[in-house]
Write a protein that holds these residues in place. Structure first.
Motif: not given
Length: 258
Positions: A39-46, A105-124
């Motif tokens: 069971v994957l249990a995370s703060s990530k979205t579904a 995350f709602g205060d950031m755009d997708v690029a901001g979430v990507a920069a914060s998390t290190g995720l690629p844009l699609a994942q961000a």
């Protein structure tokens, strides 16, 4: 023997920097050979978890998403919820001196979430598609954080700190959702693995809890179960530590079964 494994993702099953689970593959294969439920249990979205769920071939095994705010199966995934809208409304209603200390995350755009998390844009983009909770970066003092959490609690919102973020939600925890899954499957053995404070209850609820070594954020202090061996710590970090712990636990139980 039915084995139920609950695992955090970032810094636990996934490498903190690369997000790879490759070092854990030997243990994943060993679990699957025994018919274990993972069971994957995370703060990530579904939607984020869904990609990993599919990559691991977990089928209809449950998913615990957004730090325990939601429990669902793969075909129940949604990004539509009034909870997130209400949460953001309460957040924006806080006094300015508290509100400006939290960048969600709602205060950031997708690029901001990507920069914060290190995720690629699609994942961000998937990480930003919140339905039940809001992770964010806290920049204020400890006293301000206490005031922030207290103010939000009056709207029924709780805050839990993970490895990187302070996550807000209207309730539900990894441990609470974990118990619902345990009640469903009635396993012979439960294992929980995590690396951060928001994993503590899940680790302490399991028959065997595993604290994955963490050098990238807020780790876990010594826990009571370490004295009697019901909680273990790994030497290696991330998926290498995950692999180390699971294979050791399975080896121990194979000896007992033998």
């Amino acid at each position: 023997m039915t084995i139920l494994v609950f695992t955090d993702l970032d810094g636990t099953l996934l490498d903190h920097e690369t997000y790879s689970f490759a070092p854990a593959l030997p243990a994943i294969r060993a679990l699957k050979e025994r018919g274990a439920i993972i069971v994957l249990a995370s703060s990530k979205t579904a939607p984020e978890i869904a990609d990993l769920h599919d990559a691991l071939g977990l089928g209809d095994m449950p998913i615990i998403a957004e730090n325990g705010a939601a429990l669902m199966t793969r075909d129940q995934i949604t990004t539509q919820s009034d909870a997130y809208r209400d949460l953001r409304h309460a957040l924006d209603g806080l006094p300015g001196e508290l509100r400006r200390c939290f960048t969600g995350f709602g205060d950031m755009d997708v690029a901001g979430v990507a920069a914060s998390t290190g995720l690629p844009l699609a994942q961000a983009a998937k990480a930003r598609a919140r339905a039940f909770s809001e992770p964010g970066i806290w920049t204020g003092s400890e006293a301000q954080e206490e005031a922030f959490v207290s103010a939000l609690s009056r709207s029924g919102i709780s805050a839990r700190r993970g490895g990187r973020y302070l996550t807000l939600s209207f309730g539900g925890t990894k441990a609470g959702q974990m118990q619902a899954v345990i009640d469903r499957y009635r396993p012979d053995l439960t294992i929980a693995l995590g690396d951060a404070p928001n994993d503590r209850e899940m680790i302490e609820t399991a028959d065997i809890g595993v604290v994955i070594h963490n050098t990238h954020g807020n780790g876990l202090p010594a826990l009571a179960g370490e004295k009697d061996g019901t909680i273990r710590r790994t030497q290696a970090e991330g998926p290498a530590g995950w692999n180390e712990a699971i294979l050791a636990i399975l080896a121990d139980y194979e000896k007992e079964e033998g």
